[in-house]
Scaffold this motif. Structure first.
Motif, PDB file in Angstrom:
ATOM      1  N   UNK A  81       1.268  -8.879  -9.422  1.00 51.41           N
ATOM      2  CA  UNK A  81       0.789  -8.459  -8.096  1.00 51.41           C
ATOM      3  C   UNK A  81       0.468  -9.643  -7.193  1.00 51.41           C
ATOM      4  N   UNK A  82       0.936  -9.559  -5.966  1.00 45.05           N
ATOM      5  CA  UNK A  82       0.655 -10.578  -4.956  1.00 45.05           C
ATOM      6  C   UNK A  82      -0.452 -10.124  -4.014  1.00 45.05           C
ATOM      7  N   UNK A  83      -0.422  -8.838  -3.649  1.00 40.90           N
ATOM      8  CA  UNK A  83      -1.361  -8.313  -2.660  1.00 40.90           C
ATOM      9  C   UNK A  83      -1.349  -6.798  -2.741  1.00 40.90           C
ATOM     10  N   UNK A  84      -2.104  -6.166  -1.856  1.00 42.27           N
ATOM     11  CA  UNK A  84      -2.092  -4.705  -1.728  1.00 42.27           C
ATOM     12  C   UNK A  84      -2.056  -4.354  -0.253  1.00 42.27           C
ATOM     13  N   UNK A  85      -1.352  -3.294   0.071  1.00 36.87           N
ATOM     14  CA  UNK A  85      -1.347  -2.744   1.426  1.00 36.87           C
ATOM     15  C   UNK A  85      -1.991  -1.369   1.352  1.00 36.87           C
ATOM     16  N   UNK A  86      -2.845  -1.052   2.319  1.00 38.15           N
ATOM     17  CA  UNK A  86      -3.594   0.201   2.238  1.00 38.15           C
ATOM     18  C   UNK A  86      -3.786   0.808   3.614  1.00 38.15           C
ATOM     19  N   UNK A  87      -4.042   2.119   3.627  1.00 41.59           N
ATOM     20  CA  UNK A  87      -4.439   2.823   4.847  1.00 41.59           C
ATOM     21  C   UNK A  87      -5.832   3.395   4.635  1.00 41.59           C
ATOM     22  N   UNK A  88      -6.629   3.367   5.689  1.00 40.43           N
ATOM     23  CA  UNK A  88      -8.023   3.793   5.613  1.00 40.43           C
ATOM     24  C   UNK A  88      -8.327   4.738   6.762  1.00 40.43           C
ATOM     25  N   UNK A  89      -9.026   5.835   6.445  1.00 36.81           N
ATOM     26  CA  UNK A  89      -9.389   6.790   7.477  1.00 36.81           C
ATOM     27  C   UNK A  89     -10.684   7.513   7.151  1.00 36.81           C
ATOM     28  N   UNK A  90     -11.147   8.381   8.051  1.00 39.38           N
ATOM     29  CA  UNK A  90     -12.402   9.114   7.832  1.00 39.38           C
ATOM     30  C   UNK A  90     -12.231  10.215   6.794  1.00 39.38           C
ATOM     31  N   UNK A  91     -13.079  10.223   5.792  1.00 39.75           N
ATOM     32  CA  UNK A  91     -12.936  11.174   4.702  1.00 39.75           C
ATOM     33  C   UNK A  91     -13.082  12.609   5.181  1.00 39.75           C
ATOM     34  N   UNK A  92     -13.843  12.825   6.250  1.00 39.96           N
ATOM     35  CA  UNK A  92     -14.061  14.178   6.750  1.00 39.96           C
ATOM     36  C   UNK A  92     -12.871  14.718   7.543  1.00 39.96           C
ATOM     37  N   UNK A  93     -11.943  13.847   7.928  1.00 38.75           N
ATOM     38  CA  UNK A  93     -10.857  14.245   8.820  1.00 38.75           C
ATOM     39  C   UNK A  93      -9.490  14.338   8.146  1.00 38.75           C
ATOM     40  N   UNK A  94      -9.302  13.602   7.049  1.00 40.21           N
ATOM     41  CA  UNK A  94      -7.952  13.537   6.476  1.00 40.21           C
ATOM     42  C   UNK A  94      -7.972  13.759   4.963  1.00 40.21           C
ATOM     43  N   UNK A  95      -6.825  14.228   4.453  1.00 36.05           N
ATOM     44  CA  UNK A  95      -6.547  14.239   3.022  1.00 36.05           C
ATOM     45  C   UNK A  95      -5.674  13.015   2.761  1.00 36.05           C
ATOM     46  N   UNK A  96      -6.277  11.960   2.232  1.00 33.06           N
ATOM     47  CA  UNK A  96      -5.579  10.680   2.147  1.00 33.06           C
ATOM     48  C   UNK A  96      -4.344  10.746   1.253  1.00 33.06           C
ATOM     49  N   UNK A  97      -4.294  11.711   0.346  1.00 35.88           N
ATOM     50  CA  UNK A  97      -3.121  11.803  -0.528  1.00 35.88           C
ATOM     51  C   UNK A  97      -1.856  12.178   0.244  1.00 35.88           C
ATOM     52  N   UNK A  98      -2.033  12.704   1.447  1.00 33.31           N
ATOM     53  CA  UNK A  98      -0.875  12.994   2.286  1.00 33.31           C
ATOM     54  C   UNK A  98      -0.165  11.708   2.720  1.00 33.31           C
TER      55      UNK A  98
END
Length: 260
Positions: free
Chosen positions: A218-235
């Motif tokens: 592993x070199x790095x990680x790329x991620x997305x972050x959002x409000x837990x009350x607004x989104x289902x992050x698994x989408x």
């Protein structure tokens, strides 16, 4: 300003910066007395700082003086590699933000922490989201999706080392049970995406995938972050994984990141 006034007003980091700044290509070797004269620091203070810098290889002996040490060159090289990684990843990060509307983060593992090297703020609710992460900031690897994505790409013995210390709460959902973390890591290895729900920040959810070198480390990680009350992050897991796979291809085509 008198040297005693300068000594009182300047903090230790500023004093160290002053000492390192006096070295130049034309004068790479300097005596302690000359460093003290150029910085305006008392010779006793300068001697203590130089001794400490010698201990950690930021300076090294050179005849009757000292010069910049190998550790500074290593850090400079690391900073350059991080800059190159950001430049390579920015396009994919911008595309991922455009596709999801969420905040996109690029992070690397340093010892047991995940360090953020680039952050693109999201739009709408995601832009207003308060997150602790900042460029240069650190979060324990076990407490963030990016860190867990990287851990999943490491050998088991390295995972054991990183998880061997105290596992403290960072956010309300931080997982501090090693057995649960190891089960999550096994699942991430199967799915290719790591998820987090309020583990590093209250109110925050995250999905991440690891970016790999040609040897699959592993070199790095790329991620997305959002409000837990607004989104289902698994989408957004597949979008993150697609961005990581694209970056993997670019990384493998480049020799710059072989030993970052």
């Amino acid at each position: 300003m008198r040297s005693d006034e300068r000594n009182e007003r300047k903090g230790m980091i500023a004093r160290v910066s002053d000492v390192m700044a006096v070295f130049t290509a034309d004068e790479p070797v300097l005596r302690v007395s000359e460093i003290a004269r150029r910085t305006g620091l008392a010779k006793s203070v300068t001697s203590r700082i130089v001794a400490d810098l010698l201990d950690v290889d930021f300076l090294e002996p050179a005849g009757k003086g000292v010069r910049v040490g190998i550790r500074m060159f290593e850090l400079g090289e690391l900073a350059q590699r991080a800059k190159e990684l950001r430049q390579l990843a920015l396009g994919a990060m911008a595309d991922l933000r455009q596709a999801t509307g969420l905040t996109v983060q690029l992070s690397v593992l340093k010892d047991i922490d995940q360090v953020y090297v680039e952050i693109l703020r999201g739009r709408g609710e995601a832009a207003q989201l308060e997150i602790k992460s900042r460029i240069g900031g650190r979060v324990p690897a076990y407490a963030t999706a990016g860190g867990k994505a990287v851990l999943a790409a490491l050998p088991d013995e390295e995972v054991e080392r990183i998880l061997s210390g105290p596992l403290e709460k960072v956010g309300p959902g931080t997982i501090t049970d090693r057995a649960i973390l190891k089960r999550q890591i096994a699942q991430i290895r199967k799915e290719g995406v790591a998820y987090e729900i309020e583990e590093s920040n209250p109110g925050v959810t995250c999905a991440a995938a690891s970016i790999l070198r040609a040897d699959k480390s592993p070199l790095a990680a790329i991620s997305v972050t959002g409000p837990v009350a607004e989104i289902n992050v698994k989408m957004f897991g597949s979008a993150v994984q697609t961005a990581a796979l694209g970056l993997n291809r670019r990384i493998r085509a480049s020799s710059v990141f072989s030993d970052l």
